[in-house]
Design a protein around this motif. Sequence first.
Motif, short mmCIF file in Angstrom:
data_model
loop_
_atom_site.label_atom_id
_atom_site.label_comp_id
_atom_site.label_asym_id
_atom_site.label_seq_id
_atom_site.Cartn_x
_atom_site.Cartn_y
_atom_site.Cartn_z
N ARG A 65 12.61 58.32 5.55
CA ARG A 65 14.12 57.62 5.88
C ARG A 65 13.99 55.91 5.62
NH1 ARG A 65 18.63 58.27 8.72
NH2 ARG A 65 19.48 56.43 9.84
N TYR B 259 14.90 55.40 1.96
CA TYR B 259 16.18 55.45 1.50
C TYR B 259 16.93 54.29 1.98
CZ TYR B 259 21.03 57.42 1.59
OH TYR B 259 22.13 57.57 1.54
N ARG C 164 16.40 51.40 -0.11
CA ARG C 164 17.33 51.30 -1.29
C ARG C 164 18.75 51.25 -0.88
NH1 ARG C 164 15.15 55.27 -5.09
NH2 ARG C 164 13.89 54.20 -6.41
N ALA C 165 19.17 51.47 0.18
CA ALA C 165 20.58 51.00 0.56
C ALA C 165 20.74 49.69 0.98
CB ALA C 165 21.04 51.66 2.06
N ASP D 195 16.87 52.53 12.55
CA ASP D 195 16.61 52.26 11.21
C ASP D 195 15.85 51.11 10.93
OD1 ASP D 195 18.42 54.16 10.51
OD2 ASP D 195 20.16 52.98 10.03
N TYR E 81 8.24 52.38 6.48
CA TYR E 81 8.21 52.44 4.64
C TYR E 81 7.44 51.31 4.17
CZ TYR E 81 9.61 52.15 -0.16
OH TYR E 81 9.64 51.87 -1.40
N SER F 270 20.49 50.10 -6.12
CA SER F 270 20.69 50.43 -4.82
C SER F 270 21.68 51.75 -4.94
CB SER F 270 21.22 49.19 -4.14
OG SER F 270 21.73 49.95 -2.75
N TYR G 213 21.45 55.45 -5.77
CA TYR G 213 20.52 56.42 -5.25
C TYR G 213 20.93 56.87 -3.78
CZ TYR G 213 17.39 54.52 -8.48
OH TYR G 213 16.66 54.04 -9.80
N LEU G 214 22.23 56.52 -3.47
CA LEU G 214 22.84 56.76 -1.96
C LEU G 214 23.26 58.19 -2.14
CD1 LEU G 214 24.29 53.48 -0.74
CD2 LEU G 214 22.08 54.21 -0.75
N SER G 215 23.25 58.93 -1.09
CA SER G 215 23.75 60.18 -0.88
C SER G 215 25.22 60.41 -1.17
CB SER G 215 23.38 60.74 0.40
OG SER G 215 24.24 60.37 1.46
N ASP H 219 27.12 59.55 2.05
CA ASP H 219 27.16 57.88 2.30
C ASP H 219 28.15 57.12 1.33
OD1 ASP H 219 25.75 58.03 4.61
OD2 ASP H 219 23.98 57.23 3.60
#
Length: 421
Positions: free
Chosen positions: A49, A52, A55-56, A136, A143, A280, A283-285, A288
């Motif tokens: 998580r 991710y 990246r965000a 978060d 990470y 960035s 790569y987000l879902s 999102d």
Amino acid sequence: MRRTVWRGLLAVLVLAAAGAALVAWLNLRGESPVSDQRPASLDAAAVARGAYLARAGNCVGCHTERGGVGYAGGRRMDTPFGALYAPNLTPDAQTGLGSWSPSEFWRALHHGRGRDGRLLYPAFPYPSYTQVTREDSDALWAYLQSLPPVRRANTPHVLRFPYNQQAALAVWRALYFRAEDFQPDPNRSAEWNRGAYLVRGLGHCVACHAARNVLGASRGGFELGGGLIPMENWYAPSLAAAGETSVAAWPAADVVALLQTGVAPHGMATGPMAEVVYRSTQYLSEPDLKAMAGYLQALPQLPPAQARAPAAEPAVLRQGEQLYGQHCAKCHGEQGQGVAGIYPPLAGNRAVTLPASVNLVKSVLHGGFAPATAGNPRPYGMPPFAQQLNDAELAALLSYLRQAWGHQAAAVSLLDVQRAR
């Protein structure tokens, strides 16, 4: 007389002490004691998580020196107050975050305070990251702790006096920063609130898309109302103005496409935004990206500009039209219509008619390139014209672009080109 002087000095000292106490209180309000306890092992789900979320937040974009190891720091960031250097985020115990606890990391994100208690400079965008949840934050910590440690000592900042003083930073924070939790709007959908959390928090979009005052604090009554990025001299356009880069009237799928691939029927990401997409948002879902698109489309809109810019001199426009025919029309079309999916149209293109011409000048000088993404792995680009056209020719060409095909933007001056070059 002497008694009056002493009373005056005493009053000044009392006021100074009261002011210092107020600044200290404003810098410490809401903080809780931090723990130095670290978990015995890293949770695999939290690490995934956190990857991710990193990246965000595009953490690697700032915390990686050009040609250096990811997250090992060293990237120089020039500001109007001097140079700052991004720190090492790898888990090296001496030079990175290897000794940091989750609680200490949370304090850095939420309160802008380092492990040793020192105040952090807001080039680290904790005015936005303060809205990141503790959950978060802990995942991000996990990470970063999972990365290979890199021994790289942090480069000291080089700031002018008084900006290199903690006292000056404390005053700035007392004026412009307050730690706050993200508060979902109960009158909005879960998707909108997720988009608000990403845009306002981890995405820290306001770090670029807002004007700044002389002390570097965001200003302006409209959220994401646009502004010049200090020292980079790129204009981050307003996301709330139809004449700039508002996406309120776009199909939601096109907003998602721009964030995911860097290109959309109505626009293309170039300059600093191309790097954001590259590192960035691609790569987000999908959920999102849709949430971010929905939030951006719902922004309150700025009123349209009313003033019409004066026309450039006829001789300048004739020269610009001739240069356009020689250098641009082959790709962008005689009427600026472009080629769908290949060369963007210039007629009706808001990037051409932004209030600030600096992006257009820099793109023609240095070339315009969309990011390479999974959805657009081989994007078309425009070569640089810095060696082919002199300053006067560039000014004439760009003035023509900003006033042809019904455009009503201000002409580009020789000084505008010289500043960008």
